[in-house]
Scaffold this motif. Sequence first.
Motif, short mmCIF file in Angstrom:
data_model
loop_
_atom_site.label_atom_id
_atom_site.label_comp_id
_atom_site.label_asym_id
_atom_site.label_seq_id
_atom_site.Cartn_x
_atom_site.Cartn_y
_atom_site.Cartn_z
N UNK A 1 0.83 -1.20 0.00
CA UNK A 1 0.00 0.00 0.00
C UNK A 1 0.86 1.25 0.00
N UNK A 2 1.96 1.19 0.75
CA UNK A 2 2.86 2.34 0.75
C UNK A 2 3.45 2.58 -0.63
N UNK A 3 3.77 1.48 -1.34
CA UNK A 3 4.30 1.62 -2.70
C UNK A 3 3.26 2.26 -3.62
N UNK A 4 2.01 1.77 -3.47
CA UNK A 4 0.95 2.35 -4.31
C UNK A 4 0.77 3.83 -4.01
N UNK A 5 0.83 4.20 -2.70
CA UNK A 5 0.72 5.63 -2.37
C UNK A 5 1.91 6.41 -2.92
N UNK A 6 3.07 5.76 -2.84
CA UNK A 6 4.27 6.40 -3.38
C UNK A 6 4.10 6.66 -4.87
N UNK A 7 3.63 5.67 -5.60
CA UNK A 7 3.44 5.84 -7.05
C UNK A 7 2.36 6.87 -7.32
N UNK A 8 1.27 6.82 -6.48
CA UNK A 8 0.19 7.79 -6.70
C UNK A 8 0.68 9.21 -6.45
N UNK A 9 1.48 9.38 -5.38
CA UNK A 9 1.99 10.73 -5.11
C UNK A 9 2.90 11.22 -6.22
N UNK A 10 3.70 10.29 -6.77
CA UNK A 10 4.56 10.71 -7.90
C UNK A 10 3.70 11.21 -9.07
N UNK A 11 2.61 10.43 -9.33
CA UNK A 11 1.74 10.86 -10.43
C UNK A 11 1.01 12.14 -10.08
N UNK A 12 0.57 12.24 -8.76
CA UNK A 12 -0.14 13.46 -8.36
C UNK A 12 0.75 14.67 -8.45
N UNK A 13 1.99 14.51 -8.03
CA UNK A 13 2.93 15.63 -8.11
C UNK A 13 3.16 16.04 -9.55
N UNK A 14 3.20 15.02 -10.39
CA UNK A 14 3.45 15.31 -11.80
C UNK A 14 2.25 15.99 -12.44
#
Length: 798
Positions: free
Chosen positions: A490-503
């Motif tokens: 779940x942390x990885x998914x949040x990490x990926x989501x945040x990367x996409x959100x930041x982008x």
Amino acid sequence: MSPNFASGTLAYTASVPYSVSSLIVTPTTNDANASATVNGASAATPVTLSVGSNTVTVQVTAQDGSTQSYTVAVTRAASSDATLSALTLSQGSLSPNFVSGTLAYTASVPYSVSSLVVTPTVNDANASATVNGASAATPVTLSVGSNTVTVQVTAQDGSTQSYTVAVTRAAASSDATLSALTLSQGSLSPNFVSGTLAYTASVPYSVSSLVVTPTTNDANASATVNGASAATPVTLSVGSNTVTVQVTAQDGSTQSYTVAVTRAAASSDATLSALTLSQGSLSPNFASGTLAYTASVVHSVSSLIVTPTTNDANATATVNGASAATPVTLTVGSNTVTVQVTAQDGTTTQNYTVTVTRAAALTVALTGPSGTVIGPFTVTATLSNPVVSFVASDVTVINGQVTGVTGSGTSYAIAVTPVLGQQVSVSVAAGVVSTALGTSNQLSNILQVQAGSPATALAAHEDELAEVIRGEAGRELRAGLAADQRMVRAGFQRFMARRQSNAQGVNGFVPFDITGTARYRNGSFRTNGEFFALSTVGGKQWHRVAFGDFDFLSDSLGNSSGYLTARLAYETQFSQDVMLGYYIGADIGKAKVGGTFNGTQNSVGLSFGGYFNRIYNDKLIVSGFASLGQRQHDFDASNNTLAVSSDYRTATGRVGGSVTGFIERGNITIAPELAFNVARTNVHSIPISGTAYGLTNNNLSLDAGRVDLASISFTPRVMLNMADGYMANHSSKFSFAPKITCETVRQATVSKDCGAGMGLGMAITSKTGNTMFQADLEYDDIGGTKRRSLKLSFEHRF
């Protein structure tokens, strides 16, 4: 005096007999004032006279001191006493008795006196005496017949007088006879008479020598036996032996006595007159002509003494080659005892045999329950031989009571009522029962039976209980690992989501999220889920994440477990490619225990740990986690015998990680994953309160050990991504995942297995990302154990 005294005459003479040994000279002075001394002394002092001339000087001292001497020459005559006052002989006596005036005597001595000493005693000490002209101390040699001994006494004045003793020495005896003749063995025939010179005597064979004692009639005679001293034993041969006693008289004449001693020949009697045993009795009764016997003794008799009595006192007997006094050792069974009789002749022998049967030992073997008893039980007593009787008082029981004994012969049943909670000891003491022949029993084995107690009940079931506790610890461990793995994914998914959100500039705030999962595997049902909330703390550097799990598991054995886990984590995007997080958490568990024990276990736990995700070139992901925790358990379980409860604590450590790669080819993604997990729960010794058989023990303990789990797996997952493939406004993902897994589980034993498996999955996600449905089918075959599971999950964010 001569001349007569005249004052002017100064020299005088006088004579006195020998008997006058002193005299007093009395001077009278003409002038009363003058004084006089005699030989320089007072005139009253006697003057001692020696034999012969003695000068006596009288000195007169005038008043004016002038002196004048008168002399008297006194002549004392010598003694003429030439008599004796006594005369004695060293042998014999004088006749007549001595008188000083008797000058002639006689005396007689036996032949054996060849000399004597004559002792004269002079009447006047100044006289002297000689015996036969020599000193009186010189022995006088005597010849046979008359011997004149002259004692001459010489007086002081030289006159002499002689005394004579006629000593007659008797002639030597010619008596060469005996007054007695005796033998140390046997008797003379005829009876001894001094004038009988020839005798006979008989002795048995056993007399190989004897002493012949002659007594001479004349004490001065001597005797020899066969030419030797009479004290020397005479050796006897079988048959006639002539013994010569030669008597030599005092005068040297001889006479011989003879004794013909006949020594009997040796006996050939090799029989017994009696034969007895110290234990047992002979069968048949002893008879001299019966040579073989039997006897029986009880087992306790390990030796006996066989006493043979020979018919001939000169015969000898041995028992088994040894002295008859030597005990014969007996073994169980038949023992042959040989009594050998050797006749006096040394060559004739005869054997008597006694076969002694020693009874076997009477043994008692006790058998009974091998496990724990919870009430009265039966002990079987098996005896090696039938006994006369066997009763309750013959049995010794510690921590119990004999309530009855039944049986007969060699088998008996002993009913025992135990003291619960104690170890009961049952035994039969030595010597309490016996056979009809009198053989007493040996000590039996000691049968120990544990009467039911909480401790024994726990000991009997400790492996089962430990397995129950370890099993629950294993389920807790797997639930914790699952929570850790979900947390990292779940942390990885949040990490990926945040990367996409930041982008894309999208807000990543999620107020609340719930997911759920249901799974059926190997006959077990499991459902689990999680809740989730995300907010930003301190700007966009740290994110606070509140999330949790709920997990329910059950199996075909009746075990079911439920766990609710809540965690508060803080995550940060350390860099564009690295995410770090740490958390603290608490969980509650409730479990139902089924199988051989039924019960419940409630637990609460605290844990903390950290995790990370690292992306390399958007193609490779490295993830890992580590956590530590402690749990407090309240365990209660029971079976038909034992009820236990325990409050105990466990410590858990978990570490895991994975490396996942991504290879994209259009809408196909290949994601090979290499993952590992290592976890341990330490249980070790836990306190137990146990109740069994109506007894409670609060001081028991159980060592449940620990549970270790380690696994490594490789999964090359293939995913097919489809947009609007089956449902409008939804994207779909299909996956196929072959899997190779190796795992090690250490509980009471260590199991190491490897196997293969596969997984099929499908996921449908809405365009908004708020709704997701997922289905997974998994199959594993590890170490011959097949695991199948179907997992369905639905997630919707509000």
